[in-house]
Write a protein that holds these residues in place. Structure first.
Motif, PDB file in Angstrom:
ATOM      1  N   ILE A 112       0.856  -1.187   0.000  1.00  0.00           N
ATOM      2  CA  ILE A 112       0.000   0.000   0.000  1.00  0.00           C
ATOM      3  C   ILE A 112       0.893   1.238   0.000  1.00  0.00           C
ATOM      4  CG2 ILE A 112      -1.722   1.310   1.336  1.00  0.00           C
ATOM      5  CD1 ILE A 112      -2.609  -1.427   2.514  1.00  0.00           C
ATOM      6  N   LYS A 113       0.640   2.139  -0.917  1.00  0.00           N
ATOM      7  CA  LYS A 113       1.425   3.370  -0.973  1.00  0.00           C
ATOM      8  C   LYS A 113       0.983   4.296   0.155  1.00  0.00           C
ATOM      9  CE  LYS A 113       2.071   2.813  -5.920  1.00  0.00           C
ATOM     10  NZ  LYS A 113       1.752   3.294  -7.276  1.00  0.00           N
ATOM     11  N   VAL A 114       1.941   4.947   0.800  1.00  0.00           N
ATOM     12  CA  VAL A 114       1.634   5.770   1.974  1.00  0.00           C
ATOM     13  C   VAL A 114       2.063   7.214   1.735  1.00  0.00           C
ATOM     14  CG1 VAL A 114       2.060   6.161   4.436  1.00  0.00           C
ATOM     15  CG2 VAL A 114       1.847   3.817   3.561  1.00  0.00           C
ATOM     16  N   VAL A 115       1.129   8.124   1.989  1.00  0.00           N
ATOM     17  CA  VAL A 115       1.393   9.557   1.903  1.00  0.00           C
ATOM     18  C   VAL A 115       1.172  10.145   3.294  1.00  0.00           C
ATOM     19  CG1 VAL A 115       0.723  11.753   0.847  1.00  0.00           C
ATOM     20  CG2 VAL A 115       0.588   9.621  -0.487  1.00  0.00           C
ATOM     21  N   THR A 116       2.249  10.569   3.952  1.00  0.00           N
ATOM     22  CA  THR A 116       2.097  11.204   5.261  1.00  0.00           C
ATOM     23  C   THR A 116       1.867  12.702   5.062  1.00  0.00           C
ATOM     24  OG1 THR A 116       4.525  11.304   5.436  1.00  0.00           O
ATOM     25  CG2 THR A 116       3.402   9.543   6.638  1.00  0.00           C
ATOM     26  N   LEU A 117       0.964  13.244   5.860  1.00  0.00           N
ATOM     27  CA  LEU A 117       0.607  14.655   5.784  1.00  0.00           C
ATOM     28  C   LEU A 117       0.983  15.344   7.084  1.00  0.00           C
ATOM     29  CD1 LEU A 117      -3.017  14.321   4.314  1.00  0.00           C
ATOM     30  CD2 LEU A 117      -0.843  14.300   3.086  1.00  0.00           C
ATOM     31  N   ASP A 118       1.665  16.466   6.995  1.00  0.00           N
ATOM     32  CA  ASP A 118       2.022  17.291   8.143  1.00  0.00           C
ATOM     33  C   ASP A 118       3.050  16.600   9.042  1.00  0.00           C
ATOM     34  OD1 ASP A 118       2.067  19.097  10.323  1.00  0.00           O
ATOM     35  OD2 ASP A 118       0.355  18.095  11.234  1.00  0.00           O
ATOM     36  N   ARG A 119       2.639  15.580   9.779  1.00  0.00           N
ATOM     37  CA  ARG A 119       3.531  14.892  10.704  1.00  0.00           C
ATOM     38  C   ARG A 119       4.133  13.642  10.050  1.00  0.00           C
ATOM     39  NH1 ARG A 119      -0.344  15.101  16.140  1.00  0.00           N
ATOM     40  NH2 ARG A 119      -0.587  17.370  16.170  1.00  0.00           N
ATOM     41  N   LYS A 120       5.317  13.283  10.518  1.00  0.00           N
ATOM     42  CA  LYS A 120       6.032  12.159   9.926  1.00  0.00           C
ATOM     43  C   LYS A 120       6.025  10.947  10.847  1.00  0.00           C
ATOM     44  CE  LYS A 120       9.221  15.096   7.282  1.00  0.00           C
ATOM     45  NZ  LYS A 120      10.649  15.403   6.994  1.00  0.00           N
ATOM     46  N   VAL A 121       6.452   9.814  10.293  1.00  0.00           N
ATOM     47  CA  VAL A 121       6.680   8.591  11.076  1.00  0.00           C
ATOM     48  C   VAL A 121       8.138   8.195  10.900  1.00  0.00           C
ATOM     49  CG1 VAL A 121       4.321   7.700  11.074  1.00  0.00           C
ATOM     50  CG2 VAL A 121       5.817   7.254   9.114  1.00  0.00           C
ATOM     51  N   ASN A 122       8.579   7.246  11.701  1.00  0.00           N
ATOM     52  CA  ASN A 122       9.994   6.857  11.687  1.00  0.00           C
ATOM     53  C   ASN A 122      10.240   5.623  10.813  1.00  0.00           C
ATOM     54  OD1 ASN A 122      10.462   8.913  13.637  1.00  0.00           O
ATOM     55  ND2 ASN A 122       9.762   7.513  15.241  1.00  0.00           N
TER      56      ASN A 122
END
Length: 310
Positions: A112-122
Motif C-alpha cells: 500500500i502506498k503511503v502519503v504522510t501529511l504534516d507529521r512524519k513517522v519513523n
C-alpha cells in the motif's frame, strides 16, 4: 416484438447495466485517509479540504476518512481497518510518530502506498507532504527576539507530546534563542488545544507576577488565542508578546486588533494531500518529500491576509 422476446431484451439490458456498474465500482481508486484527530479547526480544514477536492475533481476515487479522536491506539486500529478494506493508498496525518510507525511500516510492506501529511513517522513512506516545522520555530524565535531586544522570559505552549511537529517547532525555537538572554521559564504540552492553554496560562500567571513574563510562544494559533484569553482576564495582555502558528482567520483578526503579535502560516495540506495520493495511485512519479511554503503574518501585512486563513 413478442412479449417474451421483449422481456428477454429488457433483462439483458438490465444485466449489462449491472455489469457496467460493477466494473465501474471495481475501477474506483480506494484511498484511505487516517486523521489523527479532529479536535481543532486546522485538522478539520485538512479533512474537509481534501474531501471537497476529491468530490469535485476525482470521480474515480473512493475516499474513506477515519478520525483517531486524539488517541494513537485508535488511529492504529483505524489504519488496520482501512487496510482490510483494500485501500490502494493510505493518506495519514499521524497523531504521534512512534505509535504509528509500526502500522505504517505494515502498510508499506503490504504494497500500500503511503502519503504522510504534516507529521512524519519513523519509517520509509512513499511521499511526505507538509511544511517544515523547524524553520517555523526558528522564525518565531527570531521574531520574539527582535520584539524583546534579545532579552526576556518566555512561556512555551507545546503541542502534542511525541508529535514530529511539536518536536521540530520546539527545537527550532530553542535554536533561535541561543546566544541571547531570552529564556523559556515554563513549558507544557497543551495538545494544540485552546482550553488546555487557558488552564496552563492561568496557573503560570499566578506563579509569575506582572512584568515577570515578556512573551508566549504557542505551537498553534488555538493555544495562542487561549493565552490571550488568560492574559486579558487579568489585564496583562499589553505587557506580553504572543506568537502562534497555523494561520487561522480568528488569529488574523487578533493580529489586526493588536492582541496577537504574529502567526506563522502552516498549510493544512489540502488539496495537496489528495492530489499527491491520486498521483501515486495512478503510478505517476512524485518527489519523495513535498515542502509547502509558509509565511509570517504580523501587523505589517495583516491587511492583505485578513480572510485568507481557515
Amino acid at each position: 416484438m413478442k412479449k417474451r422476446e421483449f422481456l428477454k431484451t429488457v433483462l439483458m439490458a438490465g444485466s449489462a447495466i449491472v455489469l457496467a456498474t460493477q466494473v465501474m465500482a471495481q475501477e474506483k481508486i480506494k484511498i484511505g485517509f487516517s486523521q489523527g484527530t479532529m479536535n481543532h479547526p486546522w485538522r478539520v480544514a485538512m479533512v474537509e479540504g481534501n474531501k471537497a477536492y476529491a468530490e469535485q475533481n476525482l470521480p474515480d476515487v473512493e475516499l474513506i476518512v477515519t478520525d483517531g479522536q486524539n488517541d494513537s491506539s485508535k488511529q492504529v486500529t483505524d489504519v488496520e481497518s482501512l487496510m482490510a478494506q483494500g485501500i490502494q493508498v493510505l493518506m495519514i496525518s499521524p497523531l504521534t510518530s512512534d505509535a504509528l510507525t509500526p502500522v505504517v511500516a505494515d502498510a508499506m510492506a503490504a504494497g500500500i502506498k503511503v502519503v504522510t501529511l504534516d507529521r512524519k513517522v519513523n519509517t520509509d513512506v512513499t511521499v511526505h507532504v507538509g511544511a517544515e516545522n523547524k524553520p517555523i520555530g526558528l522564525a518565531a524565535g527570531k521574531f520574539i527576539g527582535e520584539k524583546l531586544g534579545g532579552k526576556g522570559k518566555i512561556i512555551e505552549l507545546q503541542g502534542t507530546g511525541g508529535a514530529s511537529a511539536t518536536v521540530d517547532r520546539h527545537d527550532g525555537f530553542v535554536e533561535a534563542l541561543e546566544g541571547t538572554e531570552l529564556e523559556i521559564v515554563a513549558t507544557q504540552n497543551c495538545d494544540f488545544l485552546r482550553e488546555n492553554a487557558v488552564k496552563f496560562m492561568e496557573d503560570q500567571l499566578q506563579r509569575f507576577g506582572p512584568g515577570e513574563i515578556q512573551a508566549v510562544y504557542a505551537h498553534n494559533d488555538e493555544m495562542a488565542l487561549g493565552a490571550i484569553q488568560a492574559l486579558e482576564a487579568v489585564g496583562r495582555l499589553n505587557e506580553v508578546v504572543v506568537v502562534g502558528i497555523d494561520g487561522q482567520n480568528n488569529a488574523y483578526e487578533a493580529i489586526k486588533a493588536g492582541k496577537l503579535a504574529a502567526s506563522f502560516t502552516y498549510p493544512f495540506v489540502a488539496p495537496e494531500g489528495i492530489e499527491v495520493a491520486y498521483k501515486v495511485a495512478k503510478g505517476e512519479a512524485v518527489e519523495k518529500e513535498i515542502v509547502l511554503p509558509g509565511k509570517q503574518v504580523d501587523a505589517s501585512n495583516i491587511d492583505e491576509m485578513l480572510g485568507k486563513g481557515f
